[in-house]
Design an enzyme around this catalytic site. Structure first.
Site, short mmCIF file in Angstrom:
data_model
loop_
_atom_site.label_atom_id
_atom_site.label_comp_id
_atom_site.label_asym_id
_atom_site.label_seq_id
_atom_site.Cartn_x
_atom_site.Cartn_y
_atom_site.Cartn_z
N HIS A 145 73.97 -12.62 5.91
CA HIS A 145 72.51 -12.74 6.06
C HIS A 145 72.08 -14.20 5.94
CE1 HIS A 145 71.26 -8.46 5.96
NE2 HIS A 145 72.42 -8.31 5.34
N SER A 172 40.56 -15.70 -2.01
CA SER A 172 39.88 -17.00 -1.90
C SER A 172 40.19 -17.65 -0.56
CB SER A 172 40.31 -17.92 -3.04
OG SER A 172 39.94 -17.39 -4.29
N LYS A 210 53.12 -15.26 0.33
CA LYS A 210 52.29 -15.97 -0.64
C LYS A 210 52.45 -17.48 -0.54
CE LYS A 210 50.28 -14.40 -3.82
NZ LYS A 210 48.87 -14.04 -4.01
N CYS A 246 74.17 -8.64 10.55
CA CYS A 246 74.68 -7.46 9.84
C CYS A 246 74.61 -6.21 10.74
CB CYS A 246 73.91 -7.27 8.53
SG CYS A 246 74.77 -6.23 7.33
N TYR A 247 73.66 -5.33 10.53
CA TYR A 247 73.52 -4.16 11.41
C TYR A 247 73.34 -4.60 12.86
CZ TYR A 247 71.79 0.34 13.18
OH TYR A 247 71.62 1.51 13.89
N GLY A 297 39.02 -13.40 -6.83
CA GLY A 297 39.19 -14.67 -7.51
C GLY A 297 40.60 -15.18 -7.42
N ASP A 302 44.73 -15.10 -2.66
CA ASP A 302 44.64 -14.43 -1.36
C ASP A 302 43.19 -14.25 -0.90
OD1 ASP A 302 47.36 -14.25 -1.76
OD2 ASP A 302 47.27 -12.19 -2.49
N GLU A 321 69.18 -15.34 6.38
CA GLU A 321 67.79 -15.44 5.95
C GLU A 321 67.61 -15.48 4.44
OE1 GLU A 321 68.42 -10.92 6.56
OE2 GLU A 321 69.28 -12.83 7.20
N GLY A 348 69.99 -3.73 8.43
CA GLY A 348 69.39 -2.42 8.17
C GLY A 348 70.32 -1.53 7.38
#
Length: 510
Positions: free
Chosen positions: A167, A227, A366, A82-83, A222, A225, A169, A55
């Site tokens: 980090h 769809s 996504k 981290c934080y 179209g 997402d 991630e 953060g």
């Protein structure tokens, strides 16, 4: 309420959701909640472990973000990043101070033997911090060091508490995914049981429970997402309950309306098409501010949907393809992260609307949506389509949106896409499009002086849309795109290539 094996408390890092995504990739279901989440809500999820995210704040600041004190009494394994590491240090009696040497970017981590590092070796990690641990709390030991961080990794192994200054991630931490998986699997005892198949089943069940015997109006663009949302709803509901509506707002790419209609015929999902071009263009006349454009388009979509819904009985819900990247950039729903820009499909519905939202993709990225689409049996060519923004070409025209600007943008984008596919690079980049800058410059065509428009080509490589780098496309391909755009489109005499990354830029220009 279902069990959530790993719970992430969000303290405002822009990368918090990447922790959840990495764990999900490892098959461990994970949810992100605000740092201030009520202890009863935490207990109700029955977590096997808790992760405290990074953060922007400092733990010693007057208004520092602090979790509920009861989390420390749950007797659960805890990981601090981290934080989160600094919170752990402070809570257990250690000391955190401003760093004399800030550490941003790659660093080499030297690790010592520890259960959390099972199967791992020393290597590159990603640092981003302005504070550091000055003194360790009692019971903690150092299990990892970097050149500028003598306490880069610490642990109180008896209590199963681990903390890291870097980090894990982010992509640049080479074995970051393995570290998170080790925490979940070996420290917390979680099983790898979560995948897109189980997610699809959960969402189909949740949709049925939420909707009941009512009807759902599903907005279709179209794109990938909407769809995937349509396919999920089609699995969950009867054909009488699902009303898919495609609004041709005049802001689509070349031939896109026809492509969308053909796609839904292939899926055997009934589709209502509404021609609202004039309505949208009138609303956008004279508007140049990007935030205004987004809000106007979002409001106009809602009006059109509501009007269509009034033609059908028992429509109680509106379905949207909202993703987590939309949410985190629009409003800090999980914690104190900064707002980047508003998205047309985020932030709830106006008070006058008569239906609720159905947003089955709201907590996934996504790349996960693409996997879900394949799980639902959608054609690969549909799933592989590049992301396209809800406001359409309106936010790829710098300044006022009008028919001439849209013509230049459509034609240039179509040529660029054509060349990208012909060279095999379409599937190698995350997203590619052109932007009309509405900046004119002097050129020479034949023996004549021109004063025409400039188009920018934007191509990026990414995994989840949260970060992106510009695509290193061969010069000869870019040159061919530029040559064709200038030669074939009257009104454009200059093409430039956008080489900025996200951050500091965003992927879209507006």
């Amino acid at each position: 309420m279902k069990q959530v094996p790993i719970l992430v408390l969000d303290f405002g890092s822009q990368y918090t959701q990447l922790i959840a995504r990495k764990l999900r990739e490892s098959g461990v279901y994970c949810e992100v909640v605000p740092y201030r989440e009520d202890i009863e809500n935490i207990k109700a999820k029955k977590p096997q472990g808790i992760i405290l995210s990074g953060g922007p704040a400092s733990v010693y600041a007057k208004d520092a973000y602090k979790p509920t004190e009861e989390i420390w009494d749950l007797d659960l394994p805890i990981m601090g990043i981290c934080y989160g590491m600094q919170l752990i240090t402070q809570h257990f009696g250690g000391e955190v101070v401003p760093a004399t040497c800030h550490e941003y970017g790659k660093a080499e981590l030297l690790i010592e033997e520890s259960p959390i590092f099972r199967g791992m070796s020393s290597g590159t990690v990603w640092m981003s911090h302005g504070d550091r641990v000055e003194r360790l709390p009692e019971g903690f030991k150092v299990i990892g060091r970097s050149e500028n961080s003598p306490y880069a990794s610490i642990a109180y192994e008896k209590k199963k508490i681990y903390a890291f200054q870097f980090h894990p991630e982010v992509h640049h931490t080479v074995e970051g995914t393995k570290l998170l998986k080790n925490f979940a699997k070996y420290i917390c005892g979680c099983s790898s049981t979560w995948n897109m198949g189980s997610f699809a089943k959960e969402k189909i069940k949740a949709i049925r429970e939420q909707v009941g015997d009512k009807k759902v109006l599903c907005g279709v663009s179209g794109g990938v997402d909407s769809s995937v949302v349509s396919a999920l709803l089609n699995e969950a509901l009867s054909k009488e309950q699902l009303i898919c509506v495609f609004v041709d707002q005049g802001l689509l790419r070349k031939d896109e309306a026809e492509q969308v209609q053909n796609m839904f015929k292939l899926l055997d999902i009934p589709l209502i098409t509404i021609d609202a071009k004039d309505e949208f263009m009138k609303a956008l006349k004279g508007i140049t501010d990007p935030e205004q454009k987004r809000k106007i388009i979002g409001e106009k979509f809602i009006e059109v949907f509501d009007r269509e819904a009034s033609k059908h009985k028992d429509v109680s819900f509106l379905a949207q393809g909202t993703l987590y990247t939309d949410v985190i950039e629009s409003v800090s729903v999980k914690g104190p992260s900064k707002t980047i820009k508003s998205h047309h499909n985020v932030g709830g519905l106006p008070d006058w609307m008569s239906f609720e939202l159905v947003e089955p993709l709201r907590e996934i990225f996504k790349d996960e949506v693409r996997k879900l689409g394949l799980e639902l049996g959608l054609p690969k060519q549909m799933i592989a389509r590049h992301p396209f923004p809800g406001p359409g070409l309106a936010i790829r025209v710098m300044g006022e949106v009008n028919e001439e600007a849209l013509r230049l943008l459509r034609e240039s984008d179509a040529i660029m896409q054509e060349e990208l596919k012909a060279t095999g690079y379409y599937d190698k980049v995350w997203q590619a499009f052109t932007v009309l800058l509405n900046v004119q410059s002097v050129g020479v065509m034949g023996d004549n002086r021109t004063y025409d428009n400039t188009v920018a080509i934007r191509m990026v490589e990414s995994v989840d849309g949260m970060t992106a780098t510009f695509a290193h496309i061969p010069y000869n391909i870019l040159e061919q795109m530029s040559r064709r755009i200038i030669n074939e489109i009257d009104g454009i005499n200059r093409v430039v290539y956008d080489i900025s990354s996200k951050p500091p830029a965003t992927i879209e220009w507006e």
